[in-house]
Design an enzyme around this catalytic site. Sequence first.
Site, mmCIF file in Angstrom:
data_model
loop_
_atom_site.group_PDB
_atom_site.id
_atom_site.type_symbol
_atom_site.label_atom_id
_atom_site.label_comp_id
_atom_site.label_asym_id
_atom_site.label_seq_id
_atom_site.Cartn_x
_atom_site.Cartn_y
_atom_site.Cartn_z
ATOM 1 N NE ARG A 79 -3.294 0.546 3.159
ATOM 2 C CZ ARG A 79 -3.634 0.313 4.423
ATOM 3 N NH1 ARG A 79 -2.957 0.854 5.395
ATOM 4 N NH2 ARG A 79 -4.642 -0.471 4.691
ATOM 5 C CE1 TYR A 80 0.239 4.357 4.102
ATOM 6 C CE2 TYR A 80 0.810 2.373 5.320
ATOM 7 C CZ TYR A 80 0.023 3.496 5.168
ATOM 8 O OH TYR A 80 -0.973 3.751 6.077
ATOM 9 N NE ARG A 83 5.112 2.310 6.571
ATOM 10 C CZ ARG A 83 4.727 3.507 6.115
ATOM 11 N NH1 ARG A 83 5.272 3.987 4.995
ATOM 12 N NH2 ARG A 83 3.806 4.193 6.733
ATOM 13 C CB CYS A 92 -5.215 -16.081 15.065
ATOM 14 S SG CYS A 92 -4.798 -14.844 13.834
ATOM 15 C CB CYS A 96 -9.927 -10.854 17.730
ATOM 16 S SG CYS A 96 -8.257 -11.335 18.230
ATOM 17 C CB CYS A 99 -10.463 -10.469 13.184
ATOM 18 S SG CYS A 99 -9.062 -10.658 12.080
ATOM 19 N NE ARG A 101 -4.948 -8.557 7.245
ATOM 20 C CZ ARG A 101 -3.978 -8.158 8.068
ATOM 21 N NH1 ARG A 101 -3.541 -8.942 9.032
ATOM 22 N NH2 ARG A 101 -3.424 -6.980 7.897
ATOM 23 C CG ASP A 259 -9.922 -1.740 10.150
ATOM 24 O OD1 ASP A 259 -9.590 -0.540 10.125
ATOM 25 O OD2 ASP A 259 -9.106 -2.676 10.259
ATOM 26 C CG ASP A 296 -5.790 0.989 8.107
ATOM 27 O OD1 ASP A 296 -5.540 1.621 7.060
ATOM 28 O OD2 ASP A 296 -5.150 -0.014 8.464
ATOM 29 C CE LYS A 303 -2.139 0.817 10.080
ATOM 30 N NZ LYS A 303 -1.469 0.199 8.901
#
Length: 347
Positions: A79-80, A83, A92, A96, A99, A101, A259, A296, A303
Amino acid sequence: MREEVKSGCGGSDSRTALGEVMERYPCRLNPYLASLMESESCPMARQFMPGVEELDESSGWIDPLAEEALSPVSGLVHRYPNRALWLVSHECAAHCRFCTRKRRWKGARELSEEELGEGLAYLRKNPKIVDVLLSGGDPLLLPAERLDRILHSLRSIPHIQVIRIGTRLPGVLPEAVTPELAAMIRKYHPLFMNLHFNHPREITAESRRSCATLADAGIPLGSQTVLLRGVNDDAAVLGELFHGLLSMRVRPYYLMQMDLTAGTGHFRTPIAAGLKILLALRNRISGIAVPQFVIDLPGGHGKVPLVPNSIQAIHEDRVELTTYTGKRCTYPLLQGEHEDLRRLQFS
Ligand SMILES: *Cc1c(COP(=O)(O)O)cnc(C)c1O
Ligand code: SF4
């Protein structure tokens, strides 16, 4: 371990609404996390126990950050310019419920050797990328040998200066963070870890030991916290969490606005709630305990940090500022500075 991590979720019956939730978004829990729960509606249960509200998909998106669209090769989100985020793990220790994802939970599949190779090749031929963030899933759940190989390959790319690992393991399955794992990871410095803690209940003797193991290996530790309605949307709770993190040598990094993920709307707080919390904590707890509050943006636009406004008025010769106690003070401006300041403040 497979059986153990799945225990505590209760039976799944697809004929009930809750059964449908678990069918769509499987529950994953472990005895350690279950031991931190006090009631069905406590902050720990709210984070990890499935709820029928998850079936409400009237708002939000399956992939709110457009990660799939921003992936030039499978699992690598670029995205950037400088990085990259590499989703090297699909598993995981616990699921959560909020989440971003959660779309990936069902039918989770590790990256194939071929996909790993494609990711590495992409990173190798993009010299602008100086910082690679490993995430998932939880990279620390990969077989140690595989993670070792991935880190070794990244280190062999000269333009990659910094490696980061995002993990929730120290707070949700602390026993899995062993000295052997830390010893393997420390070979690849400079390597940073970004942990994930949402509530002071997650700070226990066990998570403390797990963070110490990583910090003693020279790994700088940061943490992100998701601002969650009914879990931690309270300045006293977050103040305690952030100071508790410092006491474990973990520097709070991001406080994240939820999100817009489909089926997680019940966790969302108003933007003002986050700003009020930052304001309540400002100058009242250690400055290094206060993270940046970020949204985000949906669509993968990145972000955006949000800061409560302290500037009340900009005059030609002075600016009026509010202190953390609400007192109005002035600070003198240099000749001609006010126009620039106005542009920065209001554009
Ligand atoms: C958050 C994120 C990063 C890292 O961002 P920092 O602000 O540098 O921590 C990189 N890539 C993607 C896709 C991200 O979501
Ligand atoms: S640890 Fe992170 S990736 Fe895993 S379920 Fe929780 S929020 Fe999602």
